[in-house]
Motif scaffolding. Sequence first.
Motif, PDB file in Angstrom:
ATOM      1  N   ARG A 116      -7.446  -1.156   0.421  1.00 42.28           N
ATOM      2  CA  ARG A 116      -8.634  -2.070   0.034  1.00 42.28           C
ATOM      3  C   ARG A 116      -8.422  -2.632  -1.321  1.00 42.28           C
ATOM      4  O   ARG A 116      -8.588  -3.740  -1.330  1.00 42.28           O
ATOM      5  CB  ARG A 116      -9.813  -1.024  -0.231  1.00 42.28           C
ATOM      6  CG  ARG A 116     -11.165  -1.842  -0.508  1.00 42.28           C
ATOM      7  CD  ARG A 116     -12.374  -1.014  -0.751  1.00 42.28           C
ATOM      8  NE  ARG A 116     -13.433  -1.726  -1.049  1.00 42.28           N
ATOM      9  CZ  ARG A 116     -14.185  -1.997  -2.200  1.00 42.28           C
ATOM     10  NH1 ARG A 116     -13.760  -1.233  -3.171  1.00 42.28           N
ATOM     11  NH2 ARG A 116     -15.160  -2.938  -2.189  1.00 42.28           N
ATOM     12  N   ASN A 117      -7.875  -1.925  -2.386  1.00 42.05           N
ATOM     13  CA  ASN A 117      -7.518  -2.705  -3.540  1.00 42.05           C
ATOM     14  C   ASN A 117      -6.413  -3.506  -3.386  1.00 42.05           C
ATOM     15  O   ASN A 117      -6.670  -4.715  -3.956  1.00 42.05           O
ATOM     16  CB  ASN A 117      -7.219  -1.506  -4.539  1.00 42.05           C
ATOM     17  CG  ASN A 117      -8.454  -0.618  -5.022  1.00 42.05           C
ATOM     18  OD1 ASN A 117      -9.678  -1.164  -4.801  1.00 42.05           O
ATOM     19  ND2 ASN A 117      -8.327   0.503  -5.361  1.00 42.05           N
ATOM     20  N   VAL A 118      -5.452  -3.443  -2.406  1.00 44.19           N
ATOM     21  CA  VAL A 118      -4.337  -4.000  -2.468  1.00 44.19           C
ATOM     22  C   VAL A 118      -4.803  -5.392  -1.746  1.00 44.19           C
ATOM     23  O   VAL A 118      -4.651  -6.372  -2.071  1.00 44.19           O
ATOM     24  CB  VAL A 118      -3.025  -3.616  -1.744  1.00 44.19           C
ATOM     25  CG1 VAL A 118      -1.960  -4.531  -1.287  1.00 44.19           C
ATOM     26  CG2 VAL A 118      -2.580  -2.109  -2.441  1.00 44.19           C
ATOM     27  N   CYS A 119      -5.584  -5.217  -0.842  1.00 38.41           N
ATOM     28  CA  CYS A 119      -6.304  -6.396   0.176  1.00 38.41           C
ATOM     29  C   CYS A 119      -7.180  -7.423  -1.056  1.00 38.41           C
ATOM     30  O   CYS A 119      -6.771  -8.525  -0.738  1.00 38.41           O
ATOM     31  CB  CYS A 119      -7.201  -5.919   1.030  1.00 38.41           C
ATOM     32  SG  CYS A 119      -6.183  -5.407   2.676  1.00 38.41           S
ATOM     33  N   LEU A 120      -7.772  -6.765  -1.612  1.00 45.96           N
ATOM     34  CA  LEU A 120      -8.832  -7.398  -2.553  1.00 45.96           C
ATOM     35  C   LEU A 120      -7.866  -7.943  -3.688  1.00 45.96           C
ATOM     36  O   LEU A 120      -8.166  -9.402  -3.828  1.00 45.96           O
ATOM     37  CB  LEU A 120      -9.839  -6.485  -3.326  1.00 45.96           C
ATOM     38  CG  LEU A 120     -10.707  -6.001  -2.307  1.00 45.96           C
ATOM     39  CD1 LEU A 120     -11.784  -4.883  -3.310  1.00 45.96           C
ATOM     40  CD2 LEU A 120     -11.586  -7.058  -1.480  1.00 45.96           C
ATOM     41  N   ASN A 121      -6.782  -7.562  -4.278  1.00 46.34           N
ATOM     42  CA  ASN A 121      -6.123  -8.295  -5.291  1.00 46.34           C
ATOM     43  C   ASN A 121      -5.274  -9.318  -4.553  1.00 46.34           C
ATOM     44  O   ASN A 121      -4.967 -10.493  -5.067  1.00 46.34           O
ATOM     45  CB  ASN A 121      -5.210  -7.009  -5.695  1.00 46.34           C
ATOM     46  CG  ASN A 121      -5.767  -6.449  -6.727  1.00 46.34           C
ATOM     47  OD1 ASN A 121      -6.806  -6.342  -7.247  1.00 46.34           O
ATOM     48  ND2 ASN A 121      -4.980  -5.023  -6.893  1.00 46.34           N
ATOM     49  N   GLU A 153     -15.999  -5.773   5.309  1.00 42.66           N
ATOM     50  CA  GLU A 153     -15.027  -4.471   5.292  1.00 42.66           C
ATOM     51  C   GLU A 153     -15.871  -3.428   5.751  1.00 42.66           C
ATOM     52  O   GLU A 153     -15.358  -2.611   6.464  1.00 42.66           O
ATOM     53  CB  GLU A 153     -14.974  -4.202   3.750  1.00 42.66           C
ATOM     54  CG  GLU A 153     -14.153  -3.384   3.340  1.00 42.66           C
ATOM     55  CD  GLU A 153     -13.828  -3.364   1.768  1.00 42.66           C
ATOM     56  OE1 GLU A 153     -12.811  -2.746   1.344  1.00 42.66           O
ATOM     57  OE2 GLU A 153     -15.156  -3.409   1.153  1.00 42.66           O
ATOM     58  N   THR A 170       0.755  -1.201  -0.108  1.00 42.62           N
ATOM     59  CA  THR A 170       0.053   0.103  -0.031  1.00 42.62           C
ATOM     60  C   THR A 170       0.965   1.330  -0.070  1.00 42.62           C
ATOM     61  O   THR A 170       0.821   2.112  -0.760  1.00 42.62           O
ATOM     62  CB  THR A 170      -0.986   0.154   1.345  1.00 42.62           C
ATOM     63  OG1 THR A 170      -1.745  -1.248   1.104  1.00 42.62           O
ATOM     64  CG2 THR A 170      -1.790   1.251   1.288  1.00 42.62           C
ATOM     65  N   ARG A 186       2.636   1.845  -3.394  1.00 46.46           N
ATOM     66  CA  ARG A 186       1.687   2.257  -4.349  1.00 46.46           C
ATOM     67  C   ARG A 186       1.333   3.865  -3.847  1.00 46.46           C
ATOM     68  O   ARG A 186       1.103   4.617  -4.957  1.00 46.46           O
ATOM     69  CB  ARG A 186       0.349   1.577  -4.445  1.00 46.46           C
ATOM     70  CG  ARG A 186       0.593   0.314  -4.931  1.00 46.46           C
ATOM     71  CD  ARG A 186      -0.636  -0.559  -5.146  1.00 46.46           C
ATOM     72  NE  ARG A 186      -0.243  -1.920  -5.668  1.00 46.46           N
ATOM     73  CZ  ARG A 186      -1.143  -2.696  -5.952  1.00 46.46           C
ATOM     74  NH1 ARG A 186      -2.415  -2.303  -5.969  1.00 46.46           N
ATOM     75  NH2 ARG A 186      -0.920  -3.909  -6.470  1.00 46.46           N
ATOM     76  N   ARG A 224      -8.577   3.369   0.226  1.00 46.77           N
ATOM     77  CA  ARG A 224      -8.914   2.928  -1.010  1.00 46.77           C
ATOM     78  C   ARG A 224      -7.710   2.099  -1.657  1.00 46.77           C
ATOM     79  O   ARG A 224      -8.075   1.132  -2.176  1.00 46.77           O
ATOM     80  CB  ARG A 224      -9.232   4.118  -1.994  1.00 46.77           C
ATOM     81  CG  ARG A 224      -9.820   3.550  -3.376  1.00 46.77           C
ATOM     82  CD  ARG A 224     -10.505   4.613  -4.129  1.00 46.77           C
ATOM     83  NE  ARG A 224     -11.539   5.349  -3.567  1.00 46.77           N
ATOM     84  CZ  ARG A 224     -11.650   6.895  -3.204  1.00 46.77           C
ATOM     85  NH1 ARG A 224     -10.608   7.423  -3.544  1.00 46.77           N
ATOM     86  NH2 ARG A 224     -12.403   7.268  -2.558  1.00 46.77           N
ATOM     87  N   ILE A 225      -6.539   2.686  -1.356  1.00 46.44           N
ATOM     88  CA  ILE A 225      -5.305   1.644  -2.270  1.00 46.44           C
ATOM     89  C   ILE A 225      -5.225   0.546  -1.256  1.00 46.44           C
ATOM     90  O   ILE A 225      -5.178  -0.496  -1.706  1.00 46.44           O
ATOM     91  CB  ILE A 225      -4.236   2.760  -1.874  1.00 46.44           C
ATOM     92  CG1 ILE A 225      -4.252   3.683  -3.042  1.00 46.44           C
ATOM     93  CG2 ILE A 225      -2.971   1.856  -2.177  1.00 46.44           C
ATOM     94  CD1 ILE A 225      -2.847   4.517  -2.979  1.00 46.44           C
TER      95      ILE A 225
END
Length: 191
Positions: free
Chosen positions: A83-88, A136, A57, A60, A80-81
């Motif tokens: 979250r996206n890293v977690c989901l990926n 989440e 995170t 990024r 938001r970053i």
Amino acid sequence: MSSAADEELFQQLRSGNRREAEAAFRELYARYAHRLYTYCARIMGNRYDAHDVLQETFIRIWQSAQQERRMSNVPAFLFRIARNVCLNFKRDNRSAYEFDEELHGSSPSPVGAVEQAELFGLLQQAMTQLPLEYREALVLREQLGLAYAEIAELLGITETTAKVRVFRAKEKLRQILAPYIQELRLSSSQR
């Protein structure tokens, strides 16, 4: 640096002066790493993956700051970053849930400590059974203390939807944990 606004710090990450950029990065890390780690640990399910996600995170964030980007809400952007890293990461790496000692408290008596650890373990298992969108929202609200408006902005949903997700998450947890809580109450009343 500690008195600078988040937006100023974000802009300084792109500074031509490497020392200023590193100081701004350290300050943002100091302000948000703990909250982001807590969020990542709850979403990822274990502290090892959470550490990896946290590091990714912040990498990024540094990369994003190097682009010509103006920032008006740094905390929302950071989450938001994350979250996206977690989901990926979850999509790419299916990992088992681990009991995380850092995220629970202690109890004064040995029996109470065992019961508390058991309940905490059950709660963590129940959390993994929630749909990701509910888990989440619940983590953001209950663990990180974000307002519904902040959750809505972060997740790209309406405030009403954020409230509904938190409510449904709590209801689902109650359903999952009801038999266990009843059993704990019975065993403690029989002592």
